[in-house]
Design a protein around this motif. Structure first.
Motif, PDB file in Angstrom:
ATOM      1  N   GLU A 165      10.457  -5.189   7.460  1.00  0.00           N
ATOM      2  CA  GLU A 165      10.314  -4.187   6.402  1.00  0.00           C
ATOM      3  C   GLU A 165      10.561  -4.861   5.059  1.00  0.00           C
ATOM      4  OE1 GLU A 165      11.910   0.224   5.081  1.00  0.00           O
ATOM      5  OE2 GLU A 165      12.995  -0.871   6.622  1.00  0.00           O
ATOM      6  N   ASN A 202       8.118  -0.250  -4.099  1.00  0.00           N
ATOM      7  CA  ASN A 202       8.131   1.180  -4.381  1.00  0.00           C
ATOM      8  C   ASN A 202       7.446   1.965  -3.267  1.00  0.00           C
ATOM      9  OD1 ASN A 202       9.548   1.566  -6.784  1.00  0.00           O
ATOM     10  ND2 ASN A 202       7.836   0.845  -8.004  1.00  0.00           N
ATOM     11  N   GLY A 203       7.840   1.724  -2.068  1.00  0.00           N
ATOM     12  CA  GLY A 203       7.269   2.420  -0.924  1.00  0.00           C
ATOM     13  C   GLY A 203       7.509   1.608   0.329  1.00  0.00           C
ATOM     14  N   GLY A 204       7.161   2.191   1.441  1.00  0.00           N
ATOM     15  CA  GLY A 204       7.379   1.527   2.711  1.00  0.00           C
ATOM     16  C   GLY A 204       6.225   0.621   3.096  1.00  0.00           C
ATOM     17  N   PHE A 258      -0.614  -2.485   1.417  1.00  0.00           N
ATOM     18  CA  PHE A 258       0.289  -1.783   0.508  1.00  0.00           C
ATOM     19  C   PHE A 258      -0.092  -2.043  -0.951  1.00  0.00           C
ATOM     20  CE2 PHE A 258       4.103  -1.831  -2.178  1.00  0.00           C
ATOM     21  CZ  PHE A 258       4.528  -0.524  -2.027  1.00  0.00           C
ATOM     22  N   CYS A 297      -1.453   0.628  -3.801  1.00  0.00           N
ATOM     23  CA  CYS A 297      -0.781   0.787  -5.093  1.00  0.00           C
ATOM     24  C   CYS A 297      -1.781   0.629  -6.226  1.00  0.00           C
ATOM     25  CB  CYS A 297       0.359  -0.228  -5.240  1.00  0.00           C
ATOM     26  SG  CYS A 297       1.804   0.150  -4.246  1.00  0.00           S
ATOM     27  N   LYS A 356      -3.971   3.706  -6.544  1.00  0.00           N
ATOM     28  CA  LYS A 356      -3.257   4.880  -7.048  1.00  0.00           C
ATOM     29  C   LYS A 356      -2.603   4.648  -8.405  1.00  0.00           C
ATOM     30  CE  LYS A 356      -2.369   6.675  -2.459  1.00  0.00           C
ATOM     31  NZ  LYS A 356      -1.365   7.126  -1.489  1.00  0.00           N
ATOM     32  N   VAL A 359      -0.008   2.721  -9.009  1.00  0.00           N
ATOM     33  CA  VAL A 359       1.443   2.690  -8.813  1.00  0.00           C
ATOM     34  C   VAL A 359       1.925   1.252  -8.928  1.00  0.00           C
ATOM     35  CG1 VAL A 359       3.286   3.074  -7.117  1.00  0.00           C
ATOM     36  CG2 VAL A 359       1.391   4.703  -7.303  1.00  0.00           C
ATOM     37  N   PRO A 406       3.828  -1.653  -7.703  1.00  0.00           N
ATOM     38  CA  PRO A 406       4.301  -1.906  -6.340  1.00  0.00           C
ATOM     39  C   PRO A 406       5.742  -2.387  -6.221  1.00  0.00           C
ATOM     40  CG  PRO A 406       2.821  -3.645  -7.044  1.00  0.00           C
ATOM     41  CD  PRO A 406       2.823  -2.616  -8.131  1.00  0.00           C
ATOM     42  N   LYS A 412       9.720  -2.491  -7.233  1.00  0.00           N
ATOM     43  CA  LYS A 412      10.805  -1.733  -7.859  1.00  0.00           C
ATOM     44  C   LYS A 412      11.428  -2.555  -8.969  1.00  0.00           C
ATOM     45  CE  LYS A 412      12.717   1.155  -4.288  1.00  0.00           C
ATOM     46  NZ  LYS A 412      13.780   1.338  -3.323  1.00  0.00           N
TER      47      LYS A 412
END
Length: 110
Positions: free
Chosen positions: A26, A31-33, A55, A59, A62, A64, A66, A68
């Motif tokens: 993981e 900013n997401g799983g 992922f 991102c 959208k 976003v 990616p 954090k």
């Protein structure tokens, strides 16, 4: 302790899941799983690269960010006795409590 693996410049925590007999990775700091499974180190590398690519593509689609971003501030809750000992340790070293925590975390991180 969990193991860490770097894949395409991003770090992931690796654990063995005995229920399914696979390693689970993981990514941290996203900013997401974005997780992945495999039965070998080579498989983790391949599946991790695929998971990360998907992922990052999602991102981008959208709009976003990616990764954090961290403020550099966090709150630590300690038992009062541990808090008192930490203040004493900081005073003995001639540093602030904040500096003591930063030094200990940097030392633990290697």
């Amino acid at each position: 302790m969990n193991n860490m693996m770097e894949i395409s410049g991003h770090r992931a925590v690796i654990q063995f899941d005995p229920e399914i007999g696979l390693f689970r990775g993981e990514f941290v700091g996203l900013n997401g799983g974005a997780d992945f499974y495999a039965d070998s180190v080579e498989g983790l590398q391949q599946e991790g690269e695929t998971s990360l690519r998907v992922f990052l593509e999602m991102c981008a689609e959208k709009g976003v960010e990616p990764v954090k971003h961290y403020s550099g501030k966090f709150q630590v809750r300690l038992p009062p006795e541990a808090h008192a000992r930490a203040v004493e340790m900081a005073a003995a070293r001639g540093v602030s409590l904040n500096r003591l925590v930063q030094d200990v975390l940097e030392q633990a991180a290697g």
